[in-house]
Write a protein that holds these residues in place. Structure first.
Motif, PDB file in Angstrom:
ATOM      1  N   PHE A  23       0.832  -1.206   0.000  1.00 12.39           N
ATOM      2  CA  PHE A  23       0.000   0.000   0.000  1.00 12.39           C
ATOM      3  C   PHE A  23       0.868   1.258   0.000  1.00 12.39           C
ATOM      4  CE2 PHE A  23      -1.909   3.442   2.515  1.00 12.39           C
ATOM      5  CZ  PHE A  23      -2.971   3.754   1.691  1.00 12.39           C
ATOM      6  N   ALA A  40      -6.111   0.478  -2.071  1.00 15.55           N
ATOM      7  CA  ALA A  40      -6.329   0.037  -0.693  1.00 15.55           C
ATOM      8  C   ALA A  40      -7.458  -0.997  -0.616  1.00 15.55           C
ATOM      9  CB  ALA A  40      -6.651   1.238   0.195  1.00 15.55           C
ATOM     10  N   ALA A  67     -11.560   2.177   3.136  1.00  9.79           N
ATOM     11  CA  ALA A  67     -11.048   2.734   1.882  1.00  9.79           C
ATOM     12  C   ALA A  67     -12.186   3.078   0.930  1.00  9.79           C
ATOM     13  CB  ALA A  67     -10.084   1.753   1.227  1.00  9.79           C
TER      14      ALA A  67
END
Length: 390
Positions: A23, A40, A67
């Motif tokens: 990420f 994400a 997210a």
């Protein structure tokens, strides 16, 4: 059961670390918040599949849900926000490096340079102009006779004259209206705010002009967008001077970048506001009030520095919306500047009756030569009335 959980814990930890690392890499490389949120979500769902422990899977699923929520909030905030003027205009310069970083103001105009800037809107040329600079690193203005009175113009792109050739900027137009008998200095650059002007005075960058002749006035031109520049929220301001209010008096603390690197919470807040539209709206009213207080205090400081260092008054030209209520914070900022005793000249008043297409560069928003000439004429009248121009 406990043995299975113990055996699965190291695998869960290492796989979770790998997902977090993936990420971080994606957040650094991806171009915008929607892409980061999508990345994400993808990693969160991957964690549901890859992580062996149910608690880790649940956490990964929650991360994916967060997210998604962040992405939706950001999309909604983006829809509600209005697009700025000139957002679809692409600017290029030749050479590319003409305002390099430097330690005092964050960036400066290179001395003795010729720059061609082109602004394009699709296949349409909005403008193509040439800028030149002096040996002092200021923009070239009209030559003046020896011993001429000096008028210092400092500020952002409106003073610099972005989109205009050297002899059509406000400082040059002012010199022309006075028969080229006065000396004008154009120490400005696109993106310079009042924090840059104050720091330039504190660092002694204006002191040389007092030795060259009598400085009669310091002039700047402000717009509402400059209020938020004092807190360095725009990307180009990272290396620019940062000030805070200390008992109502601006105090220099270094650059915005240095502050954010040494204060992780402030750095994280800056990144959130930079990439997430909805994050910019959290606490916006309080942030705007703090920006307004700092903005006004910096101008009071600038007024004091102009008097103390150069023996000259400060004049502010302002382009402010006409259709706002008296209770709007923007109006209060102007009122506070007037209460500080700073002479103010409204660019909107002196250009009233003219077509907007004649006053601003189409699609781009900066003043045309007509507007700078009209403002220069109004400035001349005000300086004569105040005894600052013969």
């Amino acid at each position: 059961m406990k043995q299975g959980q113990i055996a699965g814990a190291p695998r869960s930890i290492w796989r979770a670390v790998g997902l977090v690392a993936a990420f971080a890499v994606g957040a650094a490389l991806l171009p915008s918040a929607p892409w980061i949120c999508a990345w994400a979500v993808l990693l969160g769902l991957a964690g549901v599949v890859l992580l062996p422990d149910n608690r880790w899977r649940t956490g990964s699923l929650m991360a994916a849900a967060v997210a998604i929520a962040v992405g939706l909030l950001n999309a909604l905030a983006g829809v509600l926000a209005s697009a700025p003027v000139g957002v679809d205009v692409v600017h290029t310069t030749d050479p590319k490096e003409w305002i390099p970083p430097e330690p005092v103001l964050g960036y400066r105009l290179l001395p003795n340079i010729t720059v061609v800037e082109t602004a394009m809107r699709g296949n349409q040329t909005v403008f193509r102009v040439t800028y030149t600079s002096t040996a002092d690193g200021t923009r070239t203005t009209v030559p003046a006779p020896p011993g001429a009175d000096t008028y210092i113009f400092t500020g952002s792109s409106f003073i610099f004259g972005q989109g205009l050739p050297d002899d059509e900027t406000l400082p040059s137009q002012f010199a022309h209206l006075n028969g080229d008998r006065v000396r004008t200095v154009n120490l400005s650059l696109p993106g310079y705010g009042v924090n840059h002007m104050v720091r330039a005075f504190e660092a002694g960058l204006f002191d040389r002009y007092k030795a060259d002749g009598k400085v009669k006035a310091v002039i700047t031109w402000i717009t509402p967008s400059q209020i938020r520049w004092v807190t360095g929220d725009d990307e180009w301001l990272l290396h620019s001077p940062r000030y805070v209010l200390d008992d109502g008096v601006p105090r220099y603390t270094g650059s915005f970048l240095r502050y954010r690197l040494t204060n992780p919470i402030a750095g994280a807040g800056y990144l959130a506001r930079k990439y997430l539209d909805f994050a910019r709206q959290i606490g916006e009213a309080q942030r705007q009030a703090e920006q307004a207080d700092l903005f006004v205090a910096l101008f009071v400081r600038l007024q004091q520095l102009a008097r103390d260092r150069l023996g000259a008054p400060l004049y502010i030209i302002y382009s402010w919306p006409d259709d706002i209520s008296p209770s709007d914070p923007l109006v209060k900022v102007l009122d506070r500047l007037r209460q500080a005793g700073i002479p103010m000249i409204s660019a909107d008043e002196v250009t009233r009756g003219y077509s907007g297409n004649d006053l601003v560069i189409p699609y781009e928003g900066h003043p045309t030569a007509l507007q700078t000439r009209l403002v220069a004429a109004a400035l001349k009248r005000r300086l004569i009335a105040d005894g600052q121009l013969n």
